[in-house]
Design a protein around this motif. Structure first.
Motif, PDB file in Angstrom:
ATOM      1  N   VAL A  60       0.863  -1.179   0.000  1.00 38.75           N
ATOM      2  CA  VAL A  60       0.000   0.000   0.000  1.00 38.75           C
ATOM      3  C   VAL A  60       0.897   1.226   0.000  1.00 38.75           C
ATOM      4  O   VAL A  60       1.739   1.387   0.881  1.00 38.75           O
ATOM      5  N   LEU A  61       0.763   2.084  -1.001  1.00 37.95           N
ATOM      6  CA  LEU A  61       1.546   3.321  -1.065  1.00 37.95           C
ATOM      7  C   LEU A  61       0.762   4.416  -0.355  1.00 37.95           C
ATOM      8  O   LEU A  61      -0.342   4.770  -0.781  1.00 37.95           O
ATOM      9  N   SER A  62       1.311   4.922   0.757  1.00 41.29           N
ATOM     10  CA  SER A  62       0.575   5.905   1.558  1.00 41.29           C
ATOM     11  C   SER A  62       1.360   7.203   1.715  1.00 41.29           C
ATOM     12  O   SER A  62       2.591   7.226   1.673  1.00 41.29           O
ATOM     13  N   ASP A  63       0.622   8.280   1.917  1.00 44.86           N
ATOM     14  CA  ASP A  63       1.192   9.622   1.925  1.00 44.86           C
ATOM     15  C   ASP A  63       1.917   9.943   3.225  1.00 44.86           C
ATOM     16  O   ASP A  63       1.409   9.676   4.311  1.00 44.86           O
ATOM     17  N   MET A  64       3.132  10.513   3.088  1.00 45.84           N
ATOM     18  CA  MET A  64       3.894  10.955   4.252  1.00 45.84           C
ATOM     19  C   MET A  64       4.482  12.336   3.974  1.00 45.84           C
ATOM     20  O   MET A  64       5.612  12.643   4.321  1.00 45.84           O
ATOM     21  N   ASN A  65       3.679  13.190   3.327  1.00 44.98           N
ATOM     22  CA  ASN A  65       4.117  14.569   3.123  1.00 44.98           C
ATOM     23  C   ASN A  65       3.850  15.423   4.356  1.00 44.98           C
ATOM     24  O   ASN A  65       4.454  16.489   4.509  1.00 44.98           O
ATOM     25  N   GLU A  66       2.938  14.976   5.227  1.00 48.90           N
ATOM     26  CA  GLU A  66       2.753  15.590   6.535  1.00 48.90           C
ATOM     27  C   GLU A  66       2.720  14.469   7.557  1.00 48.90           C
ATOM     28  O   GLU A  66       2.464  13.313   7.209  1.00 48.90           O
ATOM     29  N   LYS A 110      -3.397  20.976  10.856  1.00 47.93           N
ATOM     30  CA  LYS A 110      -2.905  20.100   9.791  1.00 47.93           C
ATOM     31  C   LYS A 110      -3.213  20.731   8.430  1.00 47.93           C
ATOM     32  O   LYS A 110      -3.895  21.756   8.342  1.00 47.93           O
ATOM     33  N   VAL A 111      -2.735  20.110   7.378  1.00 46.40           N
ATOM     34  CA  VAL A 111      -2.906  20.643   6.025  1.00 46.40           C
ATOM     35  C   VAL A 111      -4.393  20.834   5.715  1.00 46.40           C
ATOM     36  O   VAL A 111      -5.217  19.946   5.949  1.00 46.40           O
ATOM     37  N   GLY A 112      -4.720  22.040   5.221  1.00 45.15           N
ATOM     38  CA  GLY A 112      -6.096  22.382   4.877  1.00 45.15           C
ATOM     39  C   GLY A 112      -6.827  23.162   5.943  1.00 45.15           C
ATOM     40  O   GLY A 112      -7.882  23.750   5.681  1.00 45.15           O
ATOM     41  N   ASP A 113      -6.291  23.185   7.174  1.00 41.90           N
ATOM     42  CA  ASP A 113      -6.958  23.895   8.267  1.00 41.90           C
ATOM     43  C   ASP A 113      -6.790  25.407   8.121  1.00 41.90           C
ATOM     44  O   ASP A 113      -5.711  25.886   7.765  1.00 41.90           O
ATOM     45  N   ASP A 160      -5.700  21.625  -2.248  1.00 40.85           N
ATOM     46  CA  ASP A 160      -6.497  20.445  -2.579  1.00 40.85           C
ATOM     47  C   ASP A 160      -6.118  19.306  -1.636  1.00 40.85           C
ATOM     48  O   ASP A 160      -4.954  19.166  -1.246  1.00 40.85           O
ATOM     49  N   GLU A 161      -7.100  18.483  -1.288  1.00 36.99           N
ATOM     50  CA  GLU A 161      -6.831  17.367  -0.385  1.00 36.99           C
ATOM     51  C   GLU A 161      -6.071  16.268  -1.119  1.00 36.99           C
ATOM     52  O   GLU A 161      -6.406  15.895  -2.241  1.00 36.99           O
ATOM     53  N   VAL A 162      -5.027  15.769  -0.473  1.00 41.97           N
ATOM     54  CA  VAL A 162      -4.225  14.673  -1.027  1.00 41.97           C
ATOM     55  C   VAL A 162      -4.678  13.380  -0.360  1.00 41.97           C
ATOM     56  O   VAL A 162      -4.740  13.312   0.869  1.00 41.97           O
ATOM     57  N   PRO A 163      -5.005  12.346  -1.125  1.00 40.98           N
ATOM     58  CA  PRO A 163      -5.443  11.095  -0.500  1.00 40.98           C
ATOM     59  C   PRO A 163      -4.331  10.469   0.343  1.00 40.98           C
ATOM     60  O   PRO A 163      -3.157  10.585   0.006  1.00 40.98           O
ATOM     61  N   VAL A 164      -4.709   9.824   1.433  1.00 42.31           N
ATOM     62  CA  VAL A 164      -3.711   9.194   2.298  1.00 42.31           C
ATOM     63  C   VAL A 164      -3.212   7.893   1.682  1.00 42.31           C
ATOM     64  O   VAL A 164      -2.076   7.473   1.920  1.00 42.31           O
ATOM     65  N   VAL A 165      -4.032   7.260   0.830  1.00 42.68           N
ATOM     66  CA  VAL A 165      -3.606   6.063   0.105  1.00 42.68           C
ATOM     67  C   VAL A 165      -3.513   6.421  -1.378  1.00 42.68           C
ATOM     68  O   VAL A 165      -4.501   6.822  -1.991  1.00 42.68           O
ATOM     69  N   HIS A 166      -2.325   6.284  -1.947  1.00 42.50           N
ATOM     70  CA  HIS A 166      -2.119   6.614  -3.355  1.00 42.50           C
ATOM     71  C   HIS A 166      -2.523   5.458  -4.267  1.00 42.50           C
ATOM     72  O   HIS A 166      -3.225   5.655  -5.249  1.00 42.50           O
ATOM     73  N   ARG A 167      -2.043   4.265  -3.954  1.00 42.97           N
ATOM     74  CA  ARG A 167      -2.414   3.102  -4.758  1.00 42.97           C
ATOM     75  C   ARG A 167      -1.992   1.834  -4.026  1.00 42.97           C
ATOM     76  O   ARG A 167      -1.273   1.886  -3.023  1.00 42.97           O
ATOM     77  N   VAL A 168      -2.443   0.692  -4.555  1.00 44.51           N
ATOM     78  CA  VAL A 168      -2.113  -0.616  -3.983  1.00 44.51           C
ATOM     79  C   VAL A 168      -1.443  -1.457  -5.059  1.00 44.51           C
ATOM     80  O   VAL A 168      -1.928  -1.495  -6.205  1.00 44.51           O
ATOM     81  N   VAL A 169      -0.333  -2.103  -4.718  1.00 47.10           N
ATOM     82  CA  VAL A 169       0.377  -2.993  -5.643  1.00 47.10           C
ATOM     83  C   VAL A 169       0.253  -4.409  -5.116  1.00 47.10           C
ATOM     84  O   VAL A 169       0.606  -4.688  -3.973  1.00 47.10           O
ATOM     85  N   GLN A 170      -0.268  -5.315  -5.952  1.00 41.61           N
ATOM     86  CA  GLN A 170      -0.399  -6.711  -5.511  1.00 41.61           C
ATOM     87  C   GLN A 170      -0.341  -7.680  -6.687  1.00 41.61           C
ATOM     88  O   GLN A 170      -0.280  -7.258  -7.815  1.00 41.61           O
TER      89      GLN A 170
END
Length: 433
Positions: free
Chosen positions: A235-241, A383-386, A423-433
């Motif tokens: 699972v590719l997840s966001d860690m920009n914040e 947090k981002v967007g507040d 703009d809101e960035v999704p916390v999950v970018h994509r899934v590789v399986q």
């Protein structure tokens, strides 16, 4: 067989055989191959890369360089989770109890934090009495009884990886997909899991800064797992914040408890449910991701995940009272507010800067031998967007130090405040399986 010939082959782009890789890794682990030759090999791999079969063979060579864990005494499909590391990443404290409550056994070995990223072991050791080391018989018994146990990594688990990582760190060969992937997967394979879910962090607070790099790493690790007959999902997840609102060991345990109670930040809850759903499907508890996600939301709302966490803490010697009263966790002497100096919207919170600030407070280690202060850290109030007004509290520093001006400045610099809501960035970018 000579190491110099293998170095020359890889330098010239010739693929290495399984026998050659085992020769190199076993010889290096035993001290028969010197650092300077393994450094040359790492640099050759850095420039020439490796194909999928080579990477799988290198992974197994490292996994078999020391102890391997047998989980044969545990009933059911054993599922493990690994995060590539981030800031405020307390997902294991939430995900593992949820998966265990769904009936899927998790026998997890976790590491300590180093640098700006935290470690699950350090977070758990902030709980009074908690034992991170268990005899193997008790470890297996705990998983059979409670469906979960979490311990520190064995000192002789994939020792080749420890030696090679230390070498890569000082020879500018860390950032190599084959070497990163084999490093992570060798420990997972040696730990004995049947299925593995990987949380590949991407962004400013992660090791992989770009989505392209993260996708390449994820695909490589999934390929390794499949070639070794382990069901593997990334699972590719966001860690920009930072993930969640708390950064620091005891603070993150308290936040994990809040999520298991049904509260907590939406993005943190989302990534935890996604990871847990993939783990429970891999473990055979549910037929699809959608069914698993729905069931896990019910487990979270019913309090079953929290009850499992309480049993887990008690089974490993920790004070279960922290579940009802997180105030029993270590508390810092000082709380210092960092206030906004302009108004607008939070457009970014640099995760790495926040992680470094927490480390400087004592929540993390600059060196492996550094002591941890479990009580210190940073609570993010925005947090981002507040939206932000002048003088609003952006963050609260939990400190036991008299001088905190530099930390305040670093946190203030980590925030980007502008006129427009991002703009809101999704916390999950994509899934590789």
């Amino acid at each position: 067989m000579r190491m110099v010939d293998l170095i020359q082959n890889k330098r010239d782009g010739v693929r290495l055989t399984r026998e050659q890789l085992y020769f190199a890794i076993q010889g290096y682990t035993k001290g028969e191959i010197p650092d300077y030759q393994m450094s040359a090999m790492a640099m050759a791999i850095y420039f020439q890369g490796m194909d999928e079969e080579e990477i799988a063979d290198l992974t197994m060579a490292m996994a078999n360089s020391g102890d391997t864990v047998s989980l044969a005494g545990i009933r059911g499909v054993k599922v493990d989770k690994h995060s590539t590391g981030g800031v405020g990443d307390k997902t294991s404290l939430i995900v593992v109890p949820l998966v265990a409550a769904a009936g899927v056994p998790v026998a997890k070995m976790s590491g300590r934090g180093l640098g700006h990223t935290g470690g699950t072991v350090d977070k758990l050791e902030s709980i009074s009495g908690f034992r991170i080391e268990l005899p193997s018989e008790q470890f297996i018994r705990n998983v059979n009884d409670n469906k979960m146990a979490l311990v520190g990594q064995s000192g002789n688990l994939a020792p080749a990886d420890k030696q090679l990582y230390a070498l890569r760190d000082v020879t500018a060969t860390v950032n190599s997909i084959p070497l990163i992937a084999s490093s992570i997967m060798s420990k997972k394979i040696a730990s004995g899991a049947d299925a593995i879910v990987l949380d590949v962090k991407v962004g400013s607070g992660a090791f992989m800064k770009s989505l392209e790099e993260a996708e390449q790493l994820a695909a490589t690790m999934v390929s390794i797992g499949k070639s070794l007959n382990r069901k593997t999902i990334a699972v590719l997840s966001d860690m920009n914040e930072p993930l969640g609102t708390e950064v620091g060991n005891a603070l993150e345990v308290a936040e994990a408890i809040e999520v298991l109670r049904g509260g907590g930040e939406a993005r943190l809850k989302e990534i935890c449910l996604v990871l847990a759903a993939h783990m429970t499907v891999a473990g055979g508890a549910y037929p699809s991701f959608e069914k698993a996600r729905e069931a896990l939301e019910g487990i979270l709302e019913s309090g079953q995940g929290l009850a499992t966490f309480r049993k887990f803490v008690e089974a490993q010697g920790g004070d279960p009272g922290i579940v009802d009263d997180p105030g029993l966790l270590p508390q810092a002497a000082l709380q210092i507010s960092v206030r906004a100096e302009k108004e607008g919207y939070v457009q970014a919170v640099d995760a790495e800067s926040i992680g470094v600030a927490a480390m400087l407070l004592g929540a993390g280690r600059a060196r492996k031998e550094d002591a941890i202060d479990y009580s210190v850290g940073i609570s993010l109030r925005k947090k981002v967007g507040d939206p932000v007004r002048f003088g609003d509290v952006l963050a609260v520093i939990h400190s036991n130090k008299d001088q905190n001006q530099d930390i305040s400045g670093k946190i203030l610099d980590a925030y980007t405040i502008g006129e427009d809501r991002p703009d809101e960035v999704p916390v999950v970018h994509r899934v590789v399986q």
